[in-house]
Design a protein around this motif. Structure first.
Motif, PDB file in Angstrom:
ATOM      1  N   LEU A  90      42.941  -9.993  15.650  1.00  0.00           N
ATOM      2  CA  LEU A  90      42.502 -11.387  15.535  1.00  0.00           C
ATOM      3  C   LEU A  90      40.986 -11.507  15.675  1.00  0.00           C
ATOM      4  O   LEU A  90      40.330 -10.635  16.259  1.00  0.00           O
ATOM      5  CB  LEU A  90      43.184 -12.233  16.614  1.00  0.00           C
ATOM      6  N   ASP A  92      39.183 -13.433  17.506  1.00  0.00           N
ATOM      7  CA  ASP A  92      38.666 -13.399  18.880  1.00  0.00           C
ATOM      8  C   ASP A  92      39.430 -12.364  19.710  1.00  0.00           C
ATOM      9  O   ASP A  92      39.634 -12.532  20.895  1.00  0.00           O
ATOM     10  CB  ASP A  92      38.716 -14.793  19.511  1.00  0.00           C
ATOM     11  N   PHE A  93      39.868 -11.357  19.058  1.00  0.00           N
ATOM     12  CA  PHE A  93      40.495 -10.153  19.637  1.00  0.00           C
ATOM     13  C   PHE A  93      41.959 -10.329  20.058  1.00  0.00           C
ATOM     14  O   PHE A  93      42.747  -9.408  19.953  1.00  0.00           O
ATOM     15  CB  PHE A  93      39.693  -9.604  20.837  1.00  0.00           C
ATOM     16  N   GLY A  94      42.319 -11.471  20.614  1.00  0.00           N
ATOM     17  CA  GLY A  94      43.710 -11.689  21.046  1.00  0.00           C
ATOM     18  C   GLY A  94      44.138 -10.736  22.148  1.00  0.00           C
ATOM     19  O   GLY A  94      45.264 -10.226  22.151  1.00  0.00           O
ATOM     20  N   LEU A  95      43.237 -10.510  23.079  1.00  0.00           N
ATOM     21  CA  LEU A  95      43.567  -9.600  24.193  1.00  0.00           C
ATOM     22  C   LEU A  95      43.837 -10.398  25.466  1.00  0.00           C
ATOM     23  O   LEU A  95      43.355 -11.522  25.605  1.00  0.00           O
ATOM     24  CB  LEU A  95      42.395  -8.645  24.447  1.00  0.00           C
TER      25      LEU A  95
END
Lengths: 221, 408
Positions: A90, A92-95
């Motif tokens: 994603l 915005d990283f999706g972490l």
């Protein structure tokens, strides 16, 4: 191989603010492709990626995966596809920010019922493969943007998917980190993983072997 | 184990919120148990009565004398045997159960001097039919009606058995209204009742069930050769009617015939009255309202926590779903993460309730029973179902993409 036929997606259907995000989009993705999808904001790039990732359902058209129509597949089987066939990165990283890098990378495997010990082993091996084994024990919120993006990619490939769908993977990166990331993508692509990358960045687009352009929900190659 | 590892992701890292929920569930469990107990006791009373009388339960009519008559009996030992005989002579009556309760002192330890220390007990004389009903409730020994070695055979509550067990002989001193010793009776213990037993009728022949576990009860059959010829029955009576009679009609007929001498109630009259009393005025507490309110607070406190947690963790949920978790598994995971807090809090609440409630000196509390545990579990399950339903409603309307963006 993936084939989209005449895919349409409409938001706020039958309401005054109805928006047609995708208009009869047809697309074929071959194994080993390295595709960039470009287009202005709000043109439908992310919607297309979400439909490919089975995160959203098209309102019309059909989605064929290796010849099988998966448009009407139950949610559970679509979830299984996300867990096995696709790797998703994603913008915005999706972490999980408060968790360790290792646990974040383990997620697809743990959800897929791999034992934690094996998942951990696979996650460490992936980090080593990507040259960032030292990040394993760090919390995600301690990482830089470039490191987070690498971790997001590590999570996307840990379960050995066929295709990686990446939304603006270089959006938060400077040019040096972007270059490093592209080299990593090339390496993985050469290992056989198909990439479909939604991007605004012309450097990324030029780097890919196929370029698709989307404007007002219409796709062209 | 993966499920627990993933469920942990849904808990707050600082744990304060979860700790507060745990404390809330703990106290709610204690309070719920406190207000459930009278209801549970009511149900236990009724089911115990049914266990003893079976189908005859609906064919019971209870007679209670007027307050003046009861006072006369206590003050002047007025004999009402003739009146009771007359009532019991009604054509509809199959069996008439009588009972009489006196207070008696029993020695329990040697004092500092030569005088032994004495403890007050409830000494209850039952007519033979009533005494026989105790036989199914013995944990040890047997019911004996004939004197044993010139001692009156008695069965005792389990708490009393700690003083005098089976085979032990003791002397009970019946006590008058002004603490004077009226008579001395040599007794021998032949049976010990179960910890929770039912005695249908004591001083006023109410359906007394599950007497306080701490209470000291001694039951004997009367009349007996070792007792005065006339036992001086309390002016109260339990009538078991013939199967082909109508309890309501018999009650009405008896009321008409003995209208100035007291009241007659069928089992259903009695329990309706008891239930009304319990949910309105008992102990000055509005048990019904309290139970209702506590149940609501419990369900909305527990369920509300899950709902709020679900809203706050939308991004985590969406990340898990993006990585391949499906909806029903998400629900289970959400629930599991809540249970990690609520189950230990509920168990601790159940364990601590007897101690805390007794510390609060709540006299109606008679202890935790399987019935109360079932009640709390039903509330627990109700809260879980409420939260699942709410979560389904929330999520079914929202796409994973929306969940992710709303969770930012």
């Amino acid at each position: 191989m993936i084939r989209l036929n005449q895919i349409e997606k409409i938001y706020q259907k039958a309401k005054p603010n109805e928006v047609t995000a995708l208009k009869k989009v047809s697309l074929t993705i071959h194994d080993g492709d390295l595709i960039a999808i470009t287009g202005p904001s709000g043109s439908g790039k992310t919607t297309l990626l979400h439909i490919l990732a089975c995160l959203e359902k098209p309102d019309a058209g059909e989605y064929l995966l290796n010849g099988q129509n998966i448009t009407e597949l139950p949610d559970r089987q679509k979830a299984d596809l996300r867990n096995s066939y696709f790797g998703i990165v994603l913008q915005d990283f999706g972490l999980l920010e408060e968790e360790s890098v290792l646990l974040n990378i383990c997620l697809p495997l743990l959800i897929g019922k791999t034992r934690y010990k094996e998942a951990k082993k696979a996650a460490i091996s992936t980090l080593e493969h990507m040259g960032i084994p030292s990040l394993a024990s760090k919390k995600v919120n301690q990482l830089s943007g470039g490191q987070k993006q690498r971790v997001a990619i590590a999570r996307a490939i840990v379960h050995k998917p066929q295709i990686i769908l990446a939304d603006e993977p270089t959006g938060a990166l400077d040019s040096a980190n972007t270059e490093e990331l592209l080299q990593l993508i090339r390496k993985l692509n050469e290992e056989g993983i198909t990439f479909l990358i939604v991007t605004h960045n012309p450097i990324v687009a030029d780097f890919c072997t196929r370029q698709l352009h989307i404007i007002d929900g219409k796709l062209s190659e | 184990m993966n499920a627990f590892r993933l469920a942990r992701l849904l808990l707050s890292k600082k744990l304060l919120k979860e700790l507060l929920l745990g404390v809330q569930i703990f106290f709610m469990t204690v309070f719920i148990l406190m207000v459930i107990v009278p209801f549970e006791n009511f149900y236990t009373d009724y089911s115990n009565l049914q266990r003893i009388f079976g189908e005859k339960t609906s064919h019971l009519v209870q007679y209670n004398a007027t307050a003046t008559m009861q006072q006369n009996h206590l003050m002047n030992n007025t004999n009402y045997d003739d009146l009771l005989d007359e009532i019991a002579a009604n054509d509809a009556v199959q069996t008439a159960y009588r009972s009489c309760e006196v207070l008696a002192n029993v020695p329990y330890a040697s004092g500092a001097g030569s005088e032994p220390l004495k403890i007050q007990t409830n000494f209850i004389f039952d007519s033979p039919e009533l005494f026989a009903l105790l036989s199914s409730q013995l944990q040890q020994g047997e019911i004996v009606t004939e004197p044993v070695d010139n001692a009156l055979p008695v069965v005792v509550s389990s708490h009393f058995a700690k003083l005098y067990d089976i085979g032990k002989v003791f002397t009970a001193e019946s006590v008058g209204l002004h603490h004077e010793i009226v008579s001395q009776i040599n007794c021998v213990v032949t049976g010990v009742l179960k910890e929770r037993f039912v005695h249908v009728g004591a001083s006023d022949l109410s359906f007394q069930a599950n007497p306080n576990e701490e209470a000291l009860y001694v039951f004997a059959c009367a009349p007996s050769a070792l007792l005065p010829e006339k036992i001086g029955w309390m002016p109260a009576l339990l009538l078991e009617l013939k199967p082909d009679t109508n309890a309501e009609q018999t009650r009405d007929a008896l009321c008409e015939q003995f209208s100035s001498l007291g009241t007659f109630q069928t089992t259903s009259d009695f329990y309706s009255e008891q239930f009304d009393y319990m949910i309105t005025v008992q102990g000055g507490a509005w048990n019904g309202l309290m139970l209702f309110l506590f149940a609501l607070v419990y369900i909305f406190g527990f369920g509300g926590y899950i709902v709020v947690n679900t809203l706050q963790k939308r991004k985590v949920f969406s990340i898990l779903m993006i990585n391949g978790m499906y909806f029903s598994k998400m629900l289970c995971l959400n629930l599991l993460s809540s249970l990690l807090i609520t189950i230990p809090a509920t168990v601790l609440g159940i364990l601590a309730a007897p101690y805390l409630i007794r510390k609060l000196a709540y006299t109606t509390f008679t202890g935790i029973t399987p019935g109360t545990i079932v009640c709390i579990l039903l509330l627990f399950v109700g809260s879980v179902l409420f939260s699942i339903a709410t979560t389904i409603v929330q999520w079914r309307r929202t796409s994973i993409r929306e969940l992710y963006t709303q969770g930012e």
